[in-house]
Each structure stands twice: as structure tokens, then as C-alpha cells.
Design an enzyme around this catalytic site. Sequence first.
Site, PDB file in Angstrom:
ATOM      1  N   ILE A  14     165.787  40.185  35.370  1.00 12.36           N
ATOM      2  CA  ILE A  14     166.752  40.952  34.581  1.00 12.36           C
ATOM      3  C   ILE A  14     166.312  42.413  34.519  1.00 12.36           C
ATOM      4  CG2 ILE A  14     167.797  41.204  32.292  1.00 12.36           C
ATOM      5  CD1 ILE A  14     167.513  38.078  32.088  1.00 12.36           C
ATOM      6  N   SER A 129     167.926  35.522  23.284  1.00 12.51           N
ATOM      7  CA  SER A 129     168.520  34.444  24.079  1.00 12.51           C
ATOM      8  C   SER A 129     169.444  33.605  23.220  1.00 12.51           C
ATOM      9  CB  SER A 129     167.383  33.565  24.609  1.00 12.51           C
ATOM     10  OG  SER A 129     167.888  32.379  25.158  1.00 12.51           O
ATOM     11  N   TYR A 153     159.389  28.346  23.276  1.00 12.59           N
ATOM     12  CA  TYR A 153     159.939  29.546  23.925  1.00 12.59           C
ATOM     13  C   TYR A 153     161.058  30.140  23.059  1.00 12.59           C
ATOM     14  CZ  TYR A 153     163.315  32.095  26.687  1.00 12.59           C
ATOM     15  OH  TYR A 153     164.228  33.025  27.090  1.00 12.59           O
ATOM     16  N   LYS A 157     161.524  33.855  20.682  1.00  9.29           N
ATOM     17  CA  LYS A 157     162.662  34.796  20.667  1.00  9.29           C
ATOM     18  C   LYS A 157     163.148  34.981  19.225  1.00  9.29           C
ATOM     19  CE  LYS A 157     163.060  35.641  25.094  1.00  9.29           C
ATOM     20  NZ  LYS A 157     162.654  36.968  25.591  1.00  9.29           N
ATOM     21  N   PHE A 182     173.392  34.568  27.394  1.00  5.34           N
ATOM     22  CA  PHE A 182     173.726  33.193  27.759  1.00  5.34           C
ATOM     23  C   PHE A 182     173.012  32.879  29.094  1.00  5.34           C
ATOM     24  CE2 PHE A 182     176.132  31.354  24.310  1.00  5.34           C
ATOM     25  CZ  PHE A 182     176.046  32.420  23.439  1.00  5.34           C
ATOM     26  N   ASN A 183     173.669  32.475  30.161  1.00  2.00           N
ATOM     27  CA  ASN A 183     172.910  32.077  31.359  1.00  2.00           C
ATOM     28  C   ASN A 183     173.035  33.120  32.483  1.00  2.00           C
ATOM     29  OD1 ASN A 183     173.316  29.584  29.765  1.00  2.00           O
ATOM     30  ND2 ASN A 183     172.264  28.611  31.462  1.00  2.00           N
ATOM     31  N   ASN A 203     165.775  26.497  36.656  1.00  2.00           N
ATOM     32  CA  ASN A 203     167.170  26.795  36.304  1.00  2.00           C
ATOM     33  C   ASN A 203     168.125  26.428  37.435  1.00  2.00           C
ATOM     34  OD1 ASN A 203     165.543  29.413  34.797  1.00  2.00           O
ATOM     35  ND2 ASN A 203     166.721  27.969  33.587  1.00  2.00           N
ATOM     36  N   ARG A 235     178.005  25.603  30.674  1.00  2.00           N
ATOM     37  CA  ARG A 235     177.268  26.808  30.281  1.00  2.00           C
ATOM     38  C   ARG A 235     178.111  28.047  30.529  1.00  2.00           C
ATOM     39  NH1 ARG A 235     174.805  23.210  28.667  1.00  2.00           N
ATOM     40  NH2 ARG A 235     172.564  22.772  28.700  1.00  2.00           N
ATOM     41  N   ASP A 301     168.334  19.199  26.667  1.00  2.00           N
ATOM     42  CA  ASP A 301     169.601  19.841  27.049  1.00  2.00           C
ATOM     43  C   ASP A 301     170.704  19.509  26.054  1.00  2.00           C
ATOM     44  OD1 ASP A 301     168.814  21.185  29.284  1.00  2.00           O
ATOM     45  OD2 ASP A 301     169.691  19.788  30.735  1.00  2.00           O
TER      46      ASP A 301
HETATM   47  C1  WQD Z   1     171.994  24.813  33.143  1.00  2.00           C
HETATM   48  C2  WQD Z   1     172.643  23.444  33.339  1.00  2.00           C
HETATM   49  C3  WQD Z   1     171.124  21.616  33.204  1.00  2.00           C
HETATM   50  C4  WQD Z   1     168.787  22.526  36.780  1.00  2.00           C
HETATM   51  C5  WQD Z   1     167.686  27.731  30.099  1.00  2.00           C
HETATM   52  C6  WQD Z   1     166.882  28.000  28.869  1.00  2.00           C
HETATM   53  C7  WQD Z   1     167.397  29.200  28.176  1.00  2.00           C
HETATM   54  C8  WQD Z   1     167.459  30.389  29.097  1.00  2.00           C
HETATM   55  C9  WQD Z   1     168.073  30.084  30.404  1.00  2.00           C
HETATM   56  C10 WQD Z   1     165.427  31.430  29.967  1.00  2.00           C
HETATM   57  C11 WQD Z   1     172.145  22.376  32.367  1.00  2.00           C
HETATM   58  C12 WQD Z   1     171.710  21.709  34.583  1.00  2.00           C
HETATM   59  C13 WQD Z   1     169.716  22.574  35.751  1.00  2.00           C
HETATM   60  C14 WQD Z   1     168.852  21.481  37.738  1.00  2.00           C
HETATM   61  C15 WQD Z   1     170.785  20.616  36.600  1.00  2.00           C
HETATM   62  N1  WQD Z   1     166.210  31.025  29.137  1.00  2.00           N
HETATM   63  N2  WQD Z   1     170.708  21.630  35.672  1.00  2.00           N
HETATM   64  N3  WQD Z   1     169.869  20.552  37.606  1.00  2.00           N
HETATM   65  O1  WQD Z   1     169.062  25.003  30.183  1.00  2.00           O
HETATM   66  O2  WQD Z   1     171.226  26.307  29.891  1.00  2.00           O
HETATM   67  O3  WQD Z   1     169.050  27.466  29.741  1.00  2.00           O
HETATM   68  O4  WQD Z   1     167.607  28.866  30.948  1.00  2.00           O
HETATM   69  O5  WQD Z   1     164.792  32.123  30.439  1.00  2.00           O
HETATM   70  O6  WQD Z   1     166.589  29.457  27.103  1.00  2.00           O
HETATM   71  O7  WQD Z   1     166.971  26.883  28.011  1.00  2.00           O
HETATM   72  O8  WQD Z   1     169.835  26.708  31.943  1.00  2.00           O
HETATM   73  O9  WQD Z   1     169.947  26.780  34.382  1.00  2.00           O
HETATM   74  O10 WQD Z   1     168.178  25.342  33.286  1.00  2.00           O
HETATM   75  O11 WQD Z   1     170.581  24.645  33.154  1.00  2.00           O
HETATM   76  O12 WQD Z   1     171.685  19.748  36.527  1.00  2.00           O
HETATM   77  O13 WQD Z   1     168.039  21.366  38.660  1.00  2.00           O
HETATM   78  O14 WQD Z   1     172.315  22.978  34.648  1.00  2.00           O
HETATM   79  O15 WQD Z   1     170.959  20.276  32.831  1.00  2.00           O
HETATM   80  O16 WQD Z   1     173.229  21.556  32.040  1.00  2.00           O
HETATM   81  P1  WQD Z   1     169.813  26.244  30.373  1.00  2.00           P
HETATM   82  P2  WQD Z   1     169.557  25.898  33.259  1.00  2.00           P
END
Ligand code: WQD
Length: 344
Positions: A14, A129, A153, A157, A182-183, A203, A235, A301
Site C-alpha cells: 500500500i 483496518s 493483529y 490496529k 476493507f480488502n 490473502n 468482501r 473468517d
Molecule cells: C478474503 C476471502 C477467505 C484465501 C484479511 C485480514 C484483514 C486485512 C486483509 C491485512 C475470505 C477467502 C482467502 C484463500 C479463500 N488485513 N479465501 N482462499 O480475511 O477478508 O481480510 O486481509 O493486512 O485484517 O483479516 O481477506 O483475502 O484473506 O480473504 O477462499 O486462499 O477469501 O476465506 O472469504 P480477509 P482474505
Amino acid sequence: MADRIIVTGGAGYIGSHVCVDLLSAGKSLLIIDDFSNSSPEAVRRIQELAEGDIRLLKSDLADPAQRERIIDAARDFRAQGAIHLAGLKAVGESVTEPERYYRVNLGSALTLIDALKATGGKLIVFSSSATVYGDRNKSPVDETGLLGPTNPYGRTKYFIEEMLRDLHVSDPGWKIANLRYFNPVGAHPSGRIGEDPNGVPNNLFPYIAQVAVGRREKLRVFGDDYDTRDGTGVRDFIHVCDLARGHRAALDHLAREKAPGVVDVNLGTGLGYSVLEAVAAFKRASNRDIPYEIAPRREGDIAEIYANPSKAKALLGWTAEKSLDDMCADHWRWQRENPTGYGE
Ligand code: WQD
């Protein structure tokens, strides 16, 4: 106007996009990064993408032995404010090594505050976050949502947000924006900077991208029995360049307003997409097959979370502009042109 800005973690995913955006807007930057999860090559490419004045200090904000050096550099730079992104960010690791997360993330924030105190620049945009909301709210979530992070974590924050609130109470001259991302996904449209995760990605997007480029065999979709449109998690994916622009909007807001105090702001699109919708979009953008299998739910999750982004629009005049297709196209360009990230 605040034109001399410290960017901690400026070489990261970022941070690198934030630096390009700020330089393009004419700001001067002091990047403080220890390269523990980033590369000096990212700084070189920031300079390639945007002209302007950059200083770089390779330093660990959490190391007490480097504190004086950091304070001196901030003073010498005459910093007017900071964007604070440095920190550890792996949820799973934070559960097994909580003390390290508290030491590094809280310690880094404290050193930054000391450095700004030495310069008189009382303005901080903090990389928070949506994880501070935990699992207690119905989406779309606005900034009055209940707070309750569910892992160390996320708690770092949350604690830093609270620490910055206390700082403002102690001296109302401090102006603070807690940006709740968000993501973040995607990459700069040039394909020169992007996310370069260490080891196996946690991620979704970096994992999908590595499957598309052939570095990993298949994606595991964590759960298809959630109460969502297609059973997979939903998400609010936001393009990292939109996110970067949100930091500049926050900075300018803090600098402009006479007494904004502490503002908490969601940075999201307001749209929720499912894991399978993201996979389909990436497949379209890359024209590659993305094999996947359904795996058990991942612990911790939640089914669905997306933002109510109205406050960012009303307060900062900011809205996300890029679509899921843009995010996939740009993420794919970065992955295809840099199959092993920044390399050694
Ligand atoms: C998104 C969706 C997974 C990987 C996390 C942190 C948050 C933030 C961003 C970080 C979910 C699904 C994921 C995979 C999958 N911070 N998934 N297979 O969990 O929303 O947020 O990252 O720096 O604090 O919690 O993001 O990208 O990990 O997951 O199915 O191999 O994708 O289950 O539904 P998340 P994510």
C-alpha cells in the site's frame, strides 16, 4: 497545506502506491522502512513512476536503538505530518506471536509520535483496518459500527486508533485520521509496483494471481456453505490506487480543517463480491484457467463484510472509482510482468 510528509512502510504494497500518488501531487516524502517485508526495488520504481523529492531512511521504528536516528531524520526533514503504514500484518502469525505484534505495531506508532513531536507536525493518517469491526455488525458497516477485533493483529490496529485519540485529548493540536481499509487488491496500472507477499500468500488475490501465473496448482476456497449469494465469503475489494488517493484526501482534509480532531473513515467501495465472483473476474481478466477446490471454512473468517463509504464521500470528497474488472486487470498485469515480484 502539509507538503513534507513521512511515509512509514512506504516501500510496502500500500505504501508504494501512496508514495506515487503523493509525489504526483507535489508532496516531498521521507520514507521510513526496514524492508522486512518489502524491497528497496519498490523505492526505485516509485521514483521511476513519479518525479519528486524522496528521502529514504532504512530503519526499524520498533527498535529502541534506532529511535534517536529516526527522530533526527524527521527533524532534519522538517516533517509536517505522517502517513503511518509500517507494521506487521499477518493475522495467523499474530495469533501465534502476539507479543511480537504488540511490540512492533504499538512500538512503531509510539516512535513515530515522538518523531513528529520533535518537528511540531501534528498530523497523522493511520493505516487502520475494517478488521477493527470484528464480526459483530451487519453490512454495510459504517464508522459507528461496534468495534471488536477478533485477533491480535486487529487489536493492534484498534489500540493504535485509541492511542491516537488519547494523543488528541492530551493536545487538541493533533489531527488524526484513522482509515479503515476493507480488502485492498490490484496494482498500479503501469505494472511496475504491486503486492509481493513473502512465501505462501494468506490473502485471496495474491493467491489467485499465483495460480493464474502457474506458480501454484490450485486455489482453496475456504467454505461454500455461508449464508451468502453463492455460499462463499463476501468482501469489499478496493483498488489499491483508489485507496492511495484516499490517503491524500485524508491528509488534505486534516491540513485544511481548523479543528477536525480525530476522524475514523471507512475506505471501501460499498460493494460486496463473493470469492467465486472474484475468481470468475480474474479468469476473465487474465484469460487463464484458475483451478480451485472447495475446502473447509478458515477459522476466524466471517461470511460477509462490506463498507458503507458515505462518510469518506461527505468528509473527504473521496469515492472509489475502479471496478472489480480494473482490479483484476491491474493485479494480473503486475503478476504477469513480475512473476516473482521484485525478485531478490
Ligand atoms: C478474503 C476471502 C477467505 C484465501 C484479511 C485480514 C484483514 C486485512 C486483509 C491485512 C475470505 C477467502 C482467502 C484463500 C479463500 N488485513 N479465501 N482462499 O480475511 O477478508 O481480510 O486481509 O493486512 O485484517 O483479516 O481477506 O483475502 O484473506 O480473504 O477462499 O486462499 O477469501 O476465506 O472469504 P480477509 P482474505
